[in-house]
Design a protein around this motif. Structure first.
Motif, PDB file in Angstrom:
ATOM      1  N   LEU A 159      36.495  40.289  41.255  1.00 36.42           N
ATOM      2  CA  LEU A 159      35.561  40.085  40.147  1.00 36.42           C
ATOM      3  C   LEU A 159      34.386  39.218  40.579  1.00 36.42           C
ATOM      4  N   GLY A 160      33.174  39.744  40.406  1.00 29.77           N
ATOM      5  CA  GLY A 160      31.974  38.978  40.690  1.00 29.77           C
ATOM      6  C   GLY A 160      31.573  38.927  42.149  1.00 29.77           C
ATOM      7  N   ALA A 161      32.389  39.474  43.038  1.00 31.92           N
ATOM      8  CA  ALA A 161      32.090  39.422  44.464  1.00 31.92           C
ATOM      9  C   ALA A 161      31.154  40.563  44.866  1.00 31.92           C
ATOM     10  N   ILE A 162      30.510  40.399  46.034  1.00 33.08           N
ATOM     11  CA  ILE A 162      29.576  41.401  46.551  1.00 33.08           C
ATOM     12  C   ILE A 162      29.968  41.732  47.985  1.00 33.08           C
ATOM     13  N   THR A 163      30.171  43.026  48.251  1.00 30.39           N
ATOM     14  CA  THR A 163      30.441  43.493  49.611  1.00 30.39           C
ATOM     15  C   THR A 163      29.323  44.433  50.033  1.00 30.39           C
ATOM     16  N   ALA A 222      32.852  43.798  40.222  1.00 27.53           N
ATOM     17  CA  ALA A 222      32.489  43.662  41.624  1.00 27.53           C
ATOM     18  C   ALA A 222      31.299  44.571  41.948  1.00 27.53           C
ATOM     19  N   THR A 223      30.603  44.253  43.028  1.00 28.58           N
ATOM     20  CA  THR A 223      29.500  45.076  43.513  1.00 28.58           C
ATOM     21  C   THR A 223      29.752  45.448  44.966  1.00 28.58           C
ATOM     22  N   VAL A 224      29.652  46.739  45.268  1.00 28.20           N
ATOM     23  CA  VAL A 224      29.788  47.219  46.645  1.00 28.20           C
ATOM     24  C   VAL A 224      28.564  48.071  46.967  1.00 28.20           C
ATOM     25  N   ASN A 225      27.889  47.743  48.066  1.00 24.82           N
ATOM     26  CA  ASN A 225      26.737  48.503  48.543  1.00 24.82           C
ATOM     27  C   ASN A 225      27.096  49.145  49.878  1.00 24.82           C
ATOM     28  N   ILE A 226      27.075  50.461  49.926  1.00 24.36           N
ATOM     29  CA  ILE A 226      27.346  51.189  51.163  1.00 24.36           C
ATOM     30  C   ILE A 226      26.028  51.791  51.612  1.00 24.36           C
ATOM     31  N   ASN A 227      25.466  51.246  52.670  1.00 25.26           N
ATOM     32  CA  ASN A 227      24.105  51.589  53.059  1.00 25.26           C
ATOM     33  C   ASN A 227      24.058  52.834  53.945  1.00 25.26           C
ATOM     34  N   GLY A 228      22.845  53.339  54.148  1.00 29.04           N
ATOM     35  CA  GLY A 228      22.652  54.577  54.884  1.00 29.04           C
ATOM     36  C   GLY A 228      23.269  54.542  56.269  1.00 29.04           C
ATOM     37  N   GLN A 229      23.842  55.665  56.711  1.00 31.86           N
ATOM     38  CA  GLN A 229      24.484  55.862  58.000  1.00 31.86           C
ATOM     39  C   GLN A 229      25.783  55.070  58.159  1.00 31.86           C
ATOM     40  N   GLY A 246      35.847  33.181  50.440  1.00 35.95           N
ATOM     41  CA  GLY A 246      35.888  32.443  49.185  1.00 35.95           C
ATOM     42  C   GLY A 246      34.645  32.611  48.346  1.00 35.95           C
ATOM     43  N   SER A 247      34.688  32.066  47.116  1.00 38.59           N
ATOM     44  CA  SER A 247      33.620  32.266  46.128  1.00 38.59           C
ATOM     45  C   SER A 247      32.638  31.114  46.050  1.00 38.59           C
ATOM     46  N   SER A 248      32.847  30.074  46.836  1.00 34.01           N
ATOM     47  CA  SER A 248      32.078  28.850  46.601  1.00 34.01           C
ATOM     48  C   SER A 248      30.867  28.693  47.509  1.00 34.01           C
ATOM     49  N   GLY A 249      30.531  29.711  48.308  1.00 33.08           N
ATOM     50  CA  GLY A 249      29.432  29.508  49.241  1.00 33.08           C
ATOM     51  C   GLY A 249      28.498  30.690  49.328  1.00 33.08           C
ATOM     52  N   GLY A 250      27.720  30.718  50.427  1.00 33.52           N
ATOM     53  CA  GLY A 250      26.742  31.767  50.649  1.00 33.52           C
ATOM     54  C   GLY A 250      27.359  33.000  51.270  1.00 33.52           C
ATOM     55  N   GLY A 259      42.942  43.739  54.724  1.00 32.12           N
ATOM     56  CA  GLY A 259      42.146  43.398  55.894  1.00 32.12           C
ATOM     57  C   GLY A 259      41.185  42.284  55.559  1.00 32.12           C
ATOM     58  N   ILE A 260      40.398  42.507  54.489  1.00 35.85           N
ATOM     59  CA  ILE A 260      39.472  41.485  53.998  1.00 35.85           C
ATOM     60  C   ILE A 260      39.628  41.377  52.491  1.00 35.85           C
ATOM     61  N   GLU A 261      39.878  40.181  51.993  1.00 36.78           N
ATOM     62  CA  GLU A 261      39.887  39.897  50.562  1.00 36.78           C
ATOM     63  C   GLU A 261      38.634  39.096  50.246  1.00 36.78           C
TER      64      GLU A 261
END
Length: 562
Positions: A456-460, A486-493, A402-406, A427-429
């Motif tokens: 919209l506005g979410a971060i993965t 939305a923001t998606v960060n795919i980190n090294g490895q 959900g959008s309401s927390g940390g 799998g994950i929304e």
């Protein structure tokens, strides 16, 4: 026992079974083949033999994609009568399954024909294998590159982690660990076996840099060379020294250990009776009832050691725990549960399997439990939740953030979307912030189902070293799907892999927003619809703010990606 096995098989010991198939293809003691949703956990074969043609293994002939195979071993004899194009393996003749973990084979493999053979697995097409081993010798008087101490052939981006092989490979050609490493990646693994007519770790690979932080013993193998560039030969003394491996990033806290009596590294789940890790319940103690308590998912010892706030062993206790748990508290899933509950997690509550407690052997020796959600999945609307280390079967979206927390964390999960009517089940929304750690393996056979759907506005955040894998036969499936903003960060490895047989599949379908893909990340699509077999590797700090390069089957794949 079965021709085409589906469903769930757990905590089963098979003694002295003999299966004779002659030169028939697809032969195994438990099953000839598996279906997409098969779950096998803690199935062990003691004694007996299996005889068959191509795709013969002591447990299953072919394990198809989807489902999982965990904590299973065999010491049966495999007698292979395949022809030149056929494969046999100690445990599996062939596999494309993604959730394979803690497998072992200590039997024998023989053949009077020109069969291709691997100590644990014959062929591996895609999928992933974790923390597994074989001690089997391969002694076949034919030549070629398709003989390996653990696996004969790996292709379609098959991935192997933290595994080893000790058997000799007495063939003209062959590698101590894998024969033909056609496409894929091997991490933190080793081999010891003698390869007098082949190479040390791998016989041949067109991707020589894809054997990462892996070793072979140059003295026991008699081989000073290997078929790749990145694997490293070491002396016996070096191979029996922990610092050799920890210097390369091997995990001696949760995965590996050197026995108290010395020697080569072993996997903590097996231990081999040397008291360096925890009780060995897969070797010579199947008649001991106290051993069965440790091996067959008695969660009481884990709960005593780890001291979670709540333990759920059925629908009623799960409902009670979900209703009572408050921020900072943990619910341990103690056994398989089928439920029609709406599983809402309050702010800061963790829902975990025994593997979450990696420092307690009472927990890590247990089989992975599952929750089968017949109506709804898990909803974590308020944030700061951890969902970790169990299998989840859902008839709808499996996990909603959900959008309401940390920030919430999802780690080491196998998810199977089983809806027969739903499209747009995920799998994950994600509507808030979520961190993906460890592995996330998702299987779906339906249309427009995505592994991770970021709104919209979410971060993965896909953490460093995490693996997201989607296997699907539905159309329009994406491993990562993002909406505008939305923001998606795919980190090294990190690895994002989709294996698809339906049309219009994409590794990443990215609308206007922010997509950060950092150095070392790997994104791959393997689609029979597009006829592609390649993958795309992110370059240094690649950032896009628009949908300028959809990574689908028509993308420009890098030729250097394993």
């Amino acid at each position: 026992m079965f021709s085409n096995l589906d469903g769930t098989v757990k905590n089963l010991d098979i003694f002295n079974a003999t299966v004779y198939g002659g030169s028939t293809t697809n032969v195994g003691i438990l099953a000839a083949t598996s279906r997409d949703n098969l779950v096998v956990s803690n199935v062990n074969i003691y004694g007996g033999s299996v005889t068959g043609g191509s795709n013969t293994g002591s447990l299953i002939g072919i394990a198809y994609s989807g489902g999982s195979l965990i904590g299973s071993t065999s010491n049966a004899d495999v007698i292979c009568k395949a022809n030149l194009t056929g494969y046999c393996g100690g445990l599996l003749g062939g596999t494309s399954m993604s959730g394979q973990r803690e497998l072992g084979f200590t039997g024998t493999i023989t053949s009077s024909t020109d069969s291709k053979a691997g100590g644990l697995i014959g062929w591996m097409s895609g999928g992933s294998l974790y923390e597994s081993y074989s001690t089997a010798d391969i002694d076949i008087s034919y030549s070629g590159k398709y003989y390996g101490g653990l696996i004969a052939r790996i292709y379609n981006s098959g991935r192997v982690y933290n595994s080893y092989a000790t058997g000799d490979v007495h063939t003209t050609g062959g590698g101590g660990f894998v024969g033909y490493h056609e496409k894929g990646t091997i991490y933190t693994s080793y081999s010891l076996g003698e390869t007098p007519y082949g190479n040390g770790f791998v016989e041949y690979t067109p991707y020589p840099d894809s054997l990462i932080d892996s070793f072979w013993d140059t003295e026991t193998s008699g081989a000073t060379t290997s078929g790749g560039n990145s694997e490293v030969g070491k002396t016996t003394a070096e191979m029996q020294t922990e610092s050799t491996f920890t210097a390369a990033g091997w995990d001696f806290t949760d995965i590996w250990c050197i026995p108290a009596t010395g020697g080569y590294p072993v996997l903590q789940w097996q231990d081999n009776g040397n008291a360096c890790c925890h009780v060995d319940c897969h070797t010579d103690c199947h008649t001991d009832s106290s051993c069965h308590v440790d091996c067959h998912a008695d969660s009481a010892a884990c709960a005593t050691a780890a001291n979670p706030d709540y333990i759920a062993t059925d629908e009623a206790s799960l409902a009670s725990a979900l209703g009572a748990a408050t921020s900072g508290q943990t619910i341990l899933i103690g056994s398989d549960i089928t439920t029609s509950l709406s599983m809402w997690l309050s702010n800061g509550v963790s829902l975990v399997g025994p593997g979450y407690y990696a420092s307690h052997s009472e927990c890590t020796s247990l089989t992975v439990p599952s929750i089968t959600a017949t109506t709804y999945g898990i909803v974590a609307s308020y944030g700061d939740n951890t969902i970790s280390d169990f299998d989840l079967y859902s008839n709808n979206t499996a996990i909603k953030i959900g959008s309401s927390g940390g920030s919430s964390t999802i780690k080491n999960m196998n998810i199977d979307i089983q809806s027969v009517v739903m499209t747009d089940a995920y799998g994950i929304e994600n509507k808030g912030t979520v961190n993906i750690e460890g592995y996330l393996d998702i299987n779906s056979v339906y249309n427009f189902n995505y592994a991770i759907y970021t709104e919209l506005g979410a971060i993965t955040n896909i953490s460093n070293g995490a693996e997201v894998s989607l296997q699907t036969s539905g159309i329009g499936a994406d491993a990562i799907y993002t909406l505008s903003g939305a923001t998606v960060n795919i980190n090294g490895q990190a690895e994002i892999i989709i294996t698809a047989t339906g049309a219009s599949a994409q590794a990443i379908d990215h609308n206007v927003g922010t997509m950060n893909i950092y150095t070392g990340a790997q994104i791959g699509l393997y689609s029979s619809d597009y006829g592609t077999d390649g993958c795309w590797t992110a370059i240094n700090d690649y950032t896009t703010t628009s949908d300028t390069n959809t990574l689908d089957g028509n993308a420009n794949f890098s030729s250097g990606c394993p």
